[in-house]
Design a protein around this motif. Structure first.
Motif, PDB file in Angstrom:
ATOM      1  N   LEU A 237      62.139  64.992  38.472  1.00 32.32           N
ATOM      2  CA  LEU A 237      62.481  65.601  37.189  1.00 32.32           C
ATOM      3  C   LEU A 237      62.201  64.691  35.999  1.00 32.32           C
ATOM      4  N   GLN A 238      61.817  63.452  36.270  1.00 29.17           N
ATOM      5  CA  GLN A 238      61.444  62.538  35.188  1.00 29.17           C
ATOM      6  C   GLN A 238      59.984  62.714  34.789  1.00 29.17           C
ATOM      7  N   PHE A 240      57.133  65.603  33.839  1.00 32.24           N
ATOM      8  CA  PHE A 240      57.019  67.013  33.455  1.00 32.24           C
ATOM      9  C   PHE A 240      56.132  67.794  34.415  1.00 32.24           C
ATOM     10  N   ASP A 241      55.042  67.192  34.872  1.00 33.74           N
ATOM     11  CA  ASP A 241      54.145  67.893  35.803  1.00 33.74           C
ATOM     12  C   ASP A 241      54.871  68.239  37.096  1.00 33.74           C
ATOM     13  N   PHE A 242      55.667  67.315  37.611  1.00 36.33           N
ATOM     14  CA  PHE A 242      56.410  67.578  38.830  1.00 36.33           C
ATOM     15  C   PHE A 242      57.512  68.600  38.593  1.00 36.33           C
ATOM     16  N   THR A 243      58.106  68.554  37.403  1.00 35.75           N
ATOM     17  CA  THR A 243      59.156  69.513  37.077  1.00 35.75           C
ATOM     18  C   THR A 243      58.595  70.926  37.104  1.00 35.75           C
ATOM     19  N   GLN A 244      57.435  71.122  36.508  1.00 35.32           N
ATOM     20  CA  GLN A 244      56.791  72.435  36.507  1.00 35.32           C
ATOM     21  C   GLN A 244      56.448  72.870  37.920  1.00 35.32           C
ATOM     22  N   TRP A 245      55.926  71.939  38.698  1.00 37.14           N
ATOM     23  CA  TRP A 245      55.538  72.237  40.078  1.00 37.14           C
ATOM     24  C   TRP A 245      56.753  72.587  40.925  1.00 37.14           C
ATOM     25  N   LEU A 246      57.829  71.817  40.776  1.00 33.65           N
ATOM     26  CA  LEU A 246      59.027  72.022  41.577  1.00 33.65           C
ATOM     27  C   LEU A 246      59.700  73.356  41.248  1.00 33.65           C
ATOM     28  N   SER A 247      59.615  73.770  40.006  1.00 36.13           N
ATOM     29  CA  SER A 247      60.249  75.024  39.592  1.00 36.13           C
ATOM     30  C   SER A 247      59.584  76.251  40.216  1.00 36.13           C
ATOM     31  N   TRP A 260      74.955  64.462  41.272  1.00 39.21           N
ATOM     32  CA  TRP A 260      75.812  64.246  40.114  1.00 39.21           C
ATOM     33  C   TRP A 260      75.540  65.321  39.060  1.00 39.21           C
ATOM     34  N   GLU A 261      76.532  65.490  38.172  1.00 38.23           N
ATOM     35  CA  GLU A 261      76.507  66.609  37.226  1.00 38.23           C
ATOM     36  C   GLU A 261      75.263  66.580  36.332  1.00 38.23           C
ATOM     37  N   GLU A 262      74.910  65.417  35.822  1.00 42.90           N
ATOM     38  CA  GLU A 262      73.758  65.314  34.930  1.00 42.90           C
ATOM     39  C   GLU A 262      72.490  65.814  35.606  1.00 42.90           C
ATOM     40  N   LEU A 263      72.331  65.487  36.890  1.00 40.62           N
ATOM     41  CA  LEU A 263      71.156  65.915  37.638  1.00 40.62           C
ATOM     42  C   LEU A 263      71.144  67.432  37.814  1.00 40.62           C
ATOM     43  N   LEU A 264      72.300  68.019  38.115  1.00 39.28           N
ATOM     44  CA  LEU A 264      72.383  69.466  38.313  1.00 39.28           C
ATOM     45  C   LEU A 264      72.140  70.220  37.007  1.00 39.28           C
ATOM     46  N   VAL A 265      72.658  69.686  35.922  1.00 40.14           N
ATOM     47  CA  VAL A 265      72.420  70.311  34.608  1.00 40.14           C
ATOM     48  C   VAL A 265      70.928  70.311  34.288  1.00 40.14           C
ATOM     49  N   LYS A 266      70.267  69.200  34.564  1.00 37.11           N
ATOM     50  CA  LYS A 266      68.836  69.089  34.304  1.00 37.11           C
ATOM     51  C   LYS A 266      68.041  70.054  35.183  1.00 37.11           C
ATOM     52  N   ALA A 267      68.430  70.170  36.451  1.00 40.55           N
ATOM     53  CA  ALA A 267      67.738  71.085  37.360  1.00 40.55           C
ATOM     54  C   ALA A 267      67.902  72.530  36.905  1.00 40.55           C
ATOM     55  N   ARG A 268      69.081  72.867  36.413  1.00 40.42           N
ATOM     56  CA  ARG A 268      69.309  74.234  35.931  1.00 40.42           C
ATOM     57  C   ARG A 268      68.513  74.478  34.645  1.00 40.42           C
ATOM     58  N   TYR A 269      68.416  73.481  33.794  1.00 38.18           N
ATOM     59  CA  TYR A 269      67.661  73.604  32.542  1.00 38.18           C
ATOM     60  C   TYR A 269      66.192  73.900  32.831  1.00 38.18           C
ATOM     61  N   TYR A 270      65.648  73.234  33.856  1.00 38.06           N
ATOM     62  CA  TYR A 270      64.237  73.429  34.197  1.00 38.06           C
ATOM     63  C   TYR A 270      64.025  74.577  35.182  1.00 38.06           C
ATOM     64  N   GLN A 271      65.073  75.358  35.407  1.00 37.79           N
ATOM     65  CA  GLN A 271      65.006  76.562  36.244  1.00 37.79           C
ATOM     66  C   GLN A 271      64.508  76.261  37.661  1.00 37.79           C
ATOM     67  N   ILE A 272      65.024  75.186  38.226  1.00 36.56           N
ATOM     68  CA  ILE A 272      64.736  74.854  39.611  1.00 36.56           C
ATOM     69  C   ILE A 272      65.574  75.762  40.512  1.00 36.56           C
ATOM     70  N   ASN A 273      64.969  76.358  41.522  1.00 37.63           N
ATOM     71  CA  ASN A 273      65.691  77.226  42.464  1.00 37.63           C
ATOM     72  C   ASN A 273      66.457  76.359  43.459  1.00 37.63           C
ATOM     73  N   LEU A 274      67.495  75.713  42.944  1.00 31.23           N
ATOM     74  CA  LEU A 274      68.203  74.702  43.714  1.00 31.23           C
ATOM     75  C   LEU A 274      69.218  75.337  44.656  1.00 31.23           C
ATOM     76  N   SER A 275      69.312  74.751  45.839  1.00 27.09           N
ATOM     77  CA  SER A 275      70.241  75.219  46.855  1.00 27.09           C
ATOM     78  C   SER A 275      70.974  74.008  47.421  1.00 27.09           C
ATOM     79  N   LEU A 276      72.198  73.782  46.939  1.00 25.46           N
ATOM     80  CA  LEU A 276      72.992  72.662  47.427  1.00 25.46           C
ATOM     81  C   LEU A 276      73.415  72.939  48.870  1.00 25.46           C
ATOM     82  N   PHE A 295      73.558  79.100  42.102  1.00 24.88           N
ATOM     83  CA  PHE A 295      73.374  77.881  41.312  1.00 24.88           C
ATOM     84  C   PHE A 295      72.997  78.221  39.875  1.00 24.88           C
ATOM     85  N   ARG A 296      72.091  79.173  39.707  1.00 26.68           N
ATOM     86  CA  ARG A 296      71.674  79.567  38.345  1.00 26.68           C
ATOM     87  C   ARG A 296      72.836  80.137  37.536  1.00 26.68           C
TER      88      ARG A 296
END
Length: 488
Positions: A237-238, A240-247, A260-276, A295-296
């Motif tokens: 997530l640091q 941008f190219d990987f962030t776009q790809w991961l999303s 941690w919370e900061e990481l989850l907030v960032k993942a939600r901001y970049y619309q990552i389909n995250l599954s804890l 998560f969304r």
């Protein structure tokens, strides 16, 4: 249950030609047969051979693993990067008959005298008794490395495929396509192979270090699951190219260590389909998973329990607790391990199992919707002045200040308080003082939860799953504090 090599090869032949996406993947079946032929020379033994599998090359690893399973061998998955002391632990515990993946000149430690390498046998005098290559093989998966003592959790093809059934039912899938950047010797990497192989899905293998150097494969991420640990997600997530790809991925499974919370907030901001996820080696990977839609919509727990598992929350007396009550997590699952391997372990029954309920060291609760919430680990709990402090809560609050790159909270012995809450952290800025961080924690944490001692470091050493050896850090902090007091 695994029946024969023929059955497994037929399954492999039924997969699409491009099901395995990695260099040399076309050699997979040929290599599987090669390893199988190596094992047939031991068919006269009374018990199947014990194999250490430490192949670095993924196709070699998978071929050897499949051949070992097909011949009912006992296969011990090993990390090729273990150091001398770790290898000595393994050799003494396993006393293997065969070692695959390390030539004598490449090992950090020689095996004990008499242990065979590349098919050499140490059982020359054993009575010739034919054994059938038909029962479910024993698959030993390493765990416990972060504490400095390696153990092997005993699994079978049945326990691993039970995990797959729970996964596919939960996500309502017929096929699972996996993009694997995690080590295959670890349960989180191995299960990606098992899911794809048994469901006819595709498997991309790309070591994370290659991914970070932008060696992306030409696949459609929207068809794939990818599994990451929090430190890997942070790195991606640091960029941008990987962030776009991961999303673009269908689902990004996140586990192995608390996020941690900061990481989850960032993942939600970049619309990552995250599954804890919540799971472990002993359960053959995840037994609770938060779906991306949840998560969304703001949930940050580990989700609901998968169909093949059951979770209860128990108090210190072993009594089941009600909804929203915090206690130790106890797990029943079709994917549950059979126990930990020892030299006294005997496999005489096809359905051998000595573990029906796995009482974990993890603390958590089930909420009104049946979602699993993790609080921390009992063994990590700090008792200071009679108050309980859970490192995960304190670490999350420290990360939320945005003044640290990484942090680990431990307890060290204290004459007045029993234990003193202590933070070992990597500051974002070398000029950042611990006083600045403590000021930001006021009002966020109770006074007794704010660390008394602060030790800045350049980095925190983590294993491949993002876990820290807290016992080692505790010892280092104690030594540092004693040294400081001596010269103060």
């Amino acid at each position: 249950m695994v029946r024969t090599l023929k059955h497994l090869v037929e399954q492999a032949y039924s997969l699409p030609k491009d099901w395995l996406i990695y260099e040399h993947s076309h050699q997979f079946l040929q290599l599987t047969e090669k390893y199988y032929l190596e094992l047939t020379q031991f068919s006269h033994w009374q018990t199947p051979p014990k194999i250490i599998l430490a192949e670095r090359e993924p196709v070699q690893f998978l071929a050897a693993f499949l051949a070992a399973c097909a011949t009912n061998s006992s296969v011990f998955l090993c990390n090729p990067n273990w150091v001398k002391d770790e290898w000595q632990q393994v050799f003494e515990l396993v006393q293997p008959d065969i070692i695959w993946g390390m030539e004598r000149g490449q090992r950090n430690s020689e095996p004990p005298l008499g242990i065979g390498v590349k098919g050499e046998t140490r059982r020359q005098g054993e009575k010739e008794t034919i054994f059938e290559f038909s029962d479910s093989p024993k698959i030993m998966i390493p765990t416990g490395g972060s504490s400095g003592k390696i153990k092997f959790a005993i699994h079978t093809w049945d326990t691993l495929t039970a995990s797959v059934r729970g996964f596919t039912e939960y996500f309502q899938l017929q096929q699972v396509n996996s993009f694997c950047v995690l080590p295959l010797y670890h349960v989180s990497g191995l299960m990606q192979f098992i899911r794809s192989f048994t469901t006819g899905g595709k498997l991309v293998i790309l070591p994370f270090k290659n991914l970070e150097s932008c060696q992306l494969t030409n696949i459609n991420p929207s068809d794939f699951f990818i599994s990451l640990v929090p430190t890997q997600l942070q790195r991606l997530l640091q960029n941008f190219d990987f962030t776009q790809w991961l999303s673009q991925f269908k689902t990004v499974l996140l586990g192995g260590a608390p996020a941690w919370e900061e990481l989850l907030v960032k993942a939600r901001y970049y619309q990552i389909n995250l599954s804890l996820t919540y799971g472990m080696t002993e359960t053959a990977s995840g037994i609770a998973t938060l779906k991306p839609d949840d998560f969304r919509h703001g949930k940050v727990n580990c989700g609901q329990i998968l169909p093949h598992a059951k979770v209860t929350i128990r108090n210190e007396l072993g009594e089941a607790l009600q909804t929203n009550q915090i206690g130790n997590i106890a797990i029943q699952a079709q994917s549950l391990y059979l126990g930990y391997y020892s030299l006294n372990t005997a496999f005489k029954e096809a359905n051998y199992s000595s573990v029906s309920i796995f009482n974990t060291d993890d603390l958590g609760f089930l909420d009104n919707e049946g979602y699993l919430n993790i609080i921390g680990r009992s063994s990590d709990k700090i008792i200071t002045g009679g108050e309980n402090v859970y490192p995960l809560e304190v670490e999350s609050a420290i990360r939320a200040t945005a003044m640290v790159i990484d942090v680990c909270v431990i307890g060290i012995p204290d004459r007045d308080w029993g234990q003193a809450v202590t933070a070992i952290y990597v500051p974002k800025n070398v000029s950042t003082s611990s006083e600045e961080i403590q000021n930001l924690l006021k009002g966020k944490l109770s006074k007794f939860k704010i660390p008394k001692y602060w030790f800045p470091v350049q980095f925190l050493s983590r294993n491949s799953q993002g876990k820290i050896n807290r016992q080692q850090l505790q010892q280092e902090a104690i030594e540092h504090l004693n040294l400081s007091n001596r010269f103060s």
